[in-house]
Design a protein around this motif. Structure first.
Motif, PDB file in Angstrom:
ATOM      1  N   ALA A   7       0.836  -1.214   0.000  1.00  0.00           N
ATOM      2  CA  ALA A   7       0.000   0.000   0.000  1.00  0.00           C
ATOM      3  C   ALA A   7       0.862   1.251   0.000  1.00  0.00           C
ATOM      4  N   ALA A   8       1.950   1.235   0.755  1.00  0.00           N
ATOM      5  CA  ALA A   8       2.855   2.387   0.794  1.00  0.00           C
ATOM      6  C   ALA A   8       3.507   2.614  -0.571  1.00  0.00           C
ATOM      7  N   LEU A   9       3.885   1.542  -1.246  1.00  0.00           N
ATOM      8  CA  LEU A   9       4.491   1.661  -2.568  1.00  0.00           C
ATOM      9  C   LEU A   9       3.485   2.217  -3.570  1.00  0.00           C
ATOM     10  N   GLN A  10       2.277   1.702  -3.566  1.00  0.00           N
ATOM     11  CA  GLN A  10       1.243   2.176  -4.489  1.00  0.00           C
ATOM     12  C   GLN A  10       0.978   3.660  -4.269  1.00  0.00           C
ATOM     13  N   SER A  11       0.865   4.063  -3.029  1.00  0.00           N
ATOM     14  CA  SER A  11       0.631   5.469  -2.716  1.00  0.00           C
ATOM     15  C   SER A  11       1.788   6.343  -3.198  1.00  0.00           C
ATOM     16  N   ALA A  12       3.019   5.894  -2.994  1.00  0.00           N
ATOM     17  CA  ALA A  12       4.196   6.662  -3.414  1.00  0.00           C
ATOM     18  C   ALA A  12       4.254   6.795  -4.938  1.00  0.00           C
ATOM     19  N   VAL A  13       3.927   5.723  -5.650  1.00  0.00           N
ATOM     20  CA  VAL A  13       3.909   5.775  -7.120  1.00  0.00           C
ATOM     21  C   VAL A  13       2.862   6.786  -7.580  1.00  0.00           C
ATOM     22  N   TYR A  14       1.674   6.711  -7.022  1.00  0.00           N
ATOM     23  CA  TYR A  14       0.595   7.630  -7.385  1.00  0.00           C
ATOM     24  C   TYR A  14       0.992   9.075  -7.097  1.00  0.00           C
ATOM     25  N   GLN A  15       1.546   9.314  -5.915  1.00  0.00           N
ATOM     26  CA  GLN A  15       1.964  10.673  -5.539  1.00  0.00           C
ATOM     27  C   GLN A  15       3.043  11.200  -6.480  1.00  0.00           C
ATOM     28  N   LYS A  16       3.969  10.347  -6.865  1.00  0.00           N
ATOM     29  CA  LYS A  16       5.037  10.755  -7.783  1.00  0.00           C
ATOM     30  C   LYS A  16       4.446  11.135  -9.138  1.00  0.00           C
ATOM     31  N   LEU A  17       3.474  10.379  -9.608  1.00  0.00           N
ATOM     32  CA  LEU A  17       2.867  10.670 -10.905  1.00  0.00           C
ATOM     33  C   LEU A  17       2.078  11.978 -10.884  1.00  0.00           C
ATOM     34  N   ASP A  90       9.846   8.485 -17.106  1.00  0.00           N
ATOM     35  CA  ASP A  90      10.785   9.483 -16.592  1.00  0.00           C
ATOM     36  C   ASP A  90      10.471   9.865 -15.149  1.00  0.00           C
ATOM     37  N   ALA A  91       9.184   9.919 -14.814  1.00  0.00           N
ATOM     38  CA  ALA A  91       8.784  10.298 -13.458  1.00  0.00           C
ATOM     39  C   ALA A  91       9.111   9.224 -12.426  1.00  0.00           C
ATOM     40  N   LEU A  92       9.114   7.967 -12.843  1.00  0.00           N
ATOM     41  CA  LEU A  92       9.228   6.873 -11.873  1.00  0.00           C
ATOM     42  C   LEU A  92      10.605   6.222 -11.777  1.00  0.00           C
ATOM     43  N   VAL A  93      11.282   6.051 -12.887  1.00  0.00           N
ATOM     44  CA  VAL A  93      12.541   5.297 -12.870  1.00  0.00           C
ATOM     45  C   VAL A  93      13.591   6.044 -12.057  1.00  0.00           C
ATOM     46  N   ASP A  94      14.151   5.335 -11.100  1.00  0.00           N
ATOM     47  CA  ASP A  94      15.192   5.875 -10.215  1.00  0.00           C
ATOM     48  C   ASP A  94      14.747   7.100  -9.430  1.00  0.00           C
ATOM     49  N   ALA A  95      13.450   7.267  -9.244  1.00  0.00           N
ATOM     50  CA  ALA A  95      12.938   8.399  -8.470  1.00  0.00           C
ATOM     51  C   ALA A  95      13.185   8.176  -6.981  1.00  0.00           C
ATOM     52  N   ASP A  96      13.189   9.245  -6.248  1.00  0.00           N
ATOM     53  CA  ASP A  96      13.336   9.193  -4.799  1.00  0.00           C
ATOM     54  C   ASP A  96      11.942   9.081  -4.189  1.00  0.00           C
ATOM     55  N   PHE A  97      11.558   7.868  -3.816  1.00  0.00           N
ATOM     56  CA  PHE A  97      10.238   7.625  -3.255  1.00  0.00           C
ATOM     57  C   PHE A  97      10.269   7.738  -1.735  1.00  0.00           C
ATOM     58  N   THR A  98       9.261   8.356  -1.181  1.00  0.00           N
ATOM     59  CA  THR A  98       9.083   8.378   0.267  1.00  0.00           C
ATOM     60  C   THR A  98       7.952   7.409   0.592  1.00  0.00           C
ATOM     61  N   LEU A  99       8.273   6.348   1.303  1.00  0.00           N
ATOM     62  CA  LEU A  99       7.277   5.343   1.673  1.00  0.00           C
ATOM     63  C   LEU A  99       6.855   5.553   3.122  1.00  0.00           C
ATOM     64  N   THR A 100       5.570   5.328   3.398  1.00  0.00           N
ATOM     65  CA  THR A 100       5.078   5.431   4.767  1.00  0.00           C
ATOM     66  C   THR A 100       5.387   4.168   5.569  1.00  0.00           C
ATOM     67  N   ARG A 101       5.792   3.125   4.877  1.00  0.00           N
ATOM     68  CA  ARG A 101       6.227   1.886   5.536  1.00  0.00           C
ATOM     69  C   ARG A 101       7.319   1.260   4.679  1.00  0.00           C
ATOM     70  N   GLY A 102       8.369   0.793   5.308  1.00  0.00           N
ATOM     71  CA  GLY A 102       9.443   0.125   4.596  1.00  0.00           C
ATOM     72  C   GLY A 102      10.321   1.099   3.840  1.00  0.00           C
ATOM     73  N   SER A 103      11.157   0.530   2.986  1.00  0.00           N
ATOM     74  CA  SER A 103      12.058   1.361   2.181  1.00  0.00           C
ATOM     75  C   SER A 103      12.193   0.772   0.789  1.00  0.00           C
ATOM     76  N   LEU A 104      12.455   1.660  -0.148  1.00  0.00           N
ATOM     77  CA  LEU A 104      12.627   1.270  -1.538  1.00  0.00           C
ATOM     78  C   LEU A 104      14.104   1.064  -1.816  1.00  0.00           C
ATOM     79  N   VAL A 105      14.450  -0.097  -2.351  1.00  0.00           N
ATOM     80  CA  VAL A 105      15.825  -0.384  -2.740  1.00  0.00           C
ATOM     81  C   VAL A 105      16.056   0.145  -4.156  1.00  0.00           C
TER      82      VAL A 105
END
Length: 136
Positions: A7-17, A90-105
């Protein structure tokens, strides 16, 4: 395995877009977590299916998410769809995502499929990404 970061990843992707100026310049606010009922814009972006595999190891819980983002348009030809798809990538690849849970590698482009939908003018590009997360 942990599905907890999904859920945190999905939210971060949506917010980035929705925060990307290039993408919103092309589609406005037609970026959806789920496509709304009724009439939809002529060109839009939608979060799609997700497949997740365990990537836990001795250091902790983790997962590899295969995320799909779709671009749909009724513009003739693929030029509009490809321009929007490039902006999504362009918006997503190698972007700096802020997750509310966990971390993005990492968040990487995997592949894309462009096709005509049915016999009409609708074009669709499904962009597939890989996201490796850890559930800290």
């Amino acid at each position: 395995m942990s599905y907890g970061v999904s859920a945190a990843l999905q939210s971060a992707v949506y917010q980035k877009l929705i925060a990307d100026a290039e993408l919103t310049g092309l589609v406005g606010n037609a970026i959806f977590d789920t496509v709304p009922p009724g009439t939809v814009p002529t060109t839009y972006v939608s979060l799609g299916p997700e497949d997740v595999r365990d990537k836990s190891d001795n250091t902790g819980m983790g997962a590899l998410h295969f995320v799909t983002v779709s671009v749909v348009t009724d513009s003739a030809g693929f030029q509009t769809a490809k321009s929007v798809a490039a902006a999504v990538s362009d918006a997503l690849v190698d972007a700096d995502f802020t997750l509310t849970r966990g971390s993005l590698v990492y968040f990487r482009f995997d592949r894309a499929t462009a096709r005509r939908v049915g016999t009409g003018e609708t074009r669709r590009i499904d962009l597939n990404f890989q996201a490796r997360v850890e559930d800290d």
